[in-house]
Scaffold this active site. Structure first.
Site, PDB file in Angstrom:
ATOM      1  N   GLY A  47       0.747  -1.069   0.035  1.00  0.00           N
ATOM      2  CA  GLY A  47       0.003   0.019   0.027  1.00  0.00           C
ATOM      3  C   GLY A  47       0.898   1.239   0.035  1.00  0.00           C
ATOM      4  O   GLY A  47       2.060   1.145  -0.088  1.00  0.00           O
ATOM      5  N   HIS A  55      13.047  12.237   5.964  1.00  0.00           N
ATOM      6  CA  HIS A  55      13.889  13.199   5.075  1.00  0.00           C
ATOM      7  C   HIS A  55      13.367  13.389   3.596  1.00  0.00           C
ATOM      8  O   HIS A  55      13.761  14.170   2.813  1.00  0.00           O
ATOM      9  CB  HIS A  55      15.107  12.990   5.319  1.00  0.00           C
ATOM     10  CG  HIS A  55      15.761  11.942   4.631  1.00  0.00           C
ATOM     11  ND1 HIS A  55      17.248  11.680   4.627  1.00  0.00           N
ATOM     12  CD2 HIS A  55      15.318  10.914   3.930  1.00  0.00           C
ATOM     13  CE1 HIS A  55      17.498  10.446   3.822  1.00  0.00           C
ATOM     14  NE2 HIS A  55      16.362  10.150   3.487  1.00  0.00           N
ATOM     15  N   PHE A  88       1.775   4.596   2.091  1.00  0.00           N
ATOM     16  CA  PHE A  88       1.675   5.369   3.794  1.00  0.00           C
ATOM     17  C   PHE A  88       1.001   6.610   3.508  1.00  0.00           C
ATOM     18  O   PHE A  88       0.720   7.033   4.668  1.00  0.00           O
ATOM     19  CB  PHE A  88       2.957   5.318   4.368  1.00  0.00           C
ATOM     20  CG  PHE A  88       4.217   5.881   3.668  1.00  0.00           C
ATOM     21  CD1 PHE A  88       4.182   7.040   2.881  1.00  0.00           C
ATOM     22  CD2 PHE A  88       5.331   4.988   3.560  1.00  0.00           C
ATOM     23  CE1 PHE A  88       5.354   7.372   2.093  1.00  0.00           C
ATOM     24  CE2 PHE A  88       6.658   5.480   2.880  1.00  0.00           C
ATOM     25  CZ  PHE A  88       6.427   6.867   2.286  1.00  0.00           C
TER      26      PHE A  88
END
Length: 269
Positions: free
Chosen positions: A161, A181, A163
């Site tokens: 999937g 980052h 996030f």
């Protein structure tokens, strides 16, 4: 000569004892630099078009290639394979497992955990724990094979999937290794809120990343910004993101001679 290299931040000096800095370590012949050099064919083109980002705000890489960096390395797997090898060489799972005790957890969720190298190393040491890798579909296929090769299929599962859409896994530990980052603050907040939505009260969040106080991270900040639109952050900036998403900073581990810190936070009610 040695003190000249200290002035260039290639060496550190402490009572006439000299050691290599994180910046200086990049001059050594190692796997990280080998893979990074091979990726320069696409990475070095972006600085030449920096003016486009200044005028439009659009990430240079997206402008040049018509897609973001991560979509590109998935679509062009000859680069994607080099990219994942470079990440594994940059921060080894062995260093992370030595820096932080994962044996306190029952179910560890590695969010964006690549081909499961870190999760495999953790589960080999924390033999009672279960693990779930959350990744994009194409990378999950490679992770499944690696998990099976290490005889961990009974304790380590995979879910594919994005996030950004949600992380439908309840665990007592969530890992973000070199994820935040890569993104601007707005997208980082979305990732963290999705983890928070699935976490239990007192679940731990473990962030493994560089902090912008060290020389190497300062150098990489510009490259990350123009290539993928991300940014390096200092510890206070990480704390700010955590506070806005329902996590409370608890402590930070700073291993010596490595280019990352481990930031621990807890999900609050």
């Amino acid at each position: 000569m040695l003190r000249y290299l200290v002035s260039m931040k290639i060496l550190d000096e402490n009572e006439n004892i000299f050691s290599v800095t994180s910046c200086g370590s990049l001059l050594a012949t190692n796997d990280f630099m080998k893979y990074y050099t091979l990726l320069m064919e696409i990475d070095l083109e972006t600085p030449r078009h920096f003016d486009h980002m200044l005028h439009t705000g659009e990430v240079v890489f997206d402008h040049l290639y018509g897609m973001n960096y991560f979509d590109y390395v998935v679509k062009h797997w000859e680069y994607g394979d080099l990219y994942w090898k470079m990440l594994r060489a940059f921060t080894s799972a062995k260093e992370i497992v030595a820096a932080y005790d994962f044996s306190q957890f029952e179910h560890i969720v590695d969010v964006g955990g690549g081909e499961a190298e870190l999760l495999i190393a953790i589960l080999k040491k924390a033999t009672h724990a279960r693990g779930t890798l959350f990744e994009t579909p194409k990378i999950v296929k490679k992770a499944v094979a690696a998990i099976a090769e290490n005889d961990l299929s009974d304790r380590c599962k995979t879910i594919s999937g994005s996030f950004f859409d949600g992380i439908p896994i309840e665990g007592d530990c969530y890992i973000l290794k070199h994820i935040l980052h890569d993104w601007d603050d707005e997208k980082c907040l979305q990732i963290l809120r999705n983890i928070k939505a699935s976490s239990k009260a007192n679940s731990k969040l473990v962030i493994i990343d560089g902090v912008s106080d060290d020389d190497f991270t300062k150098m990489s900040d510009f490259s990350i910004w123009i290539s993928i639109g991300g940014k390096e952050r200092n510890l206070n900036e990480f704390k700010h993101l955590l506070n806005k998403t329902g996590f409370e900073f608890t402590r930070v581990f700073e291993p010596s001679n490595v280019q990352f810190v481990v930031i621990e936070a807890v999900s609050i009610a």
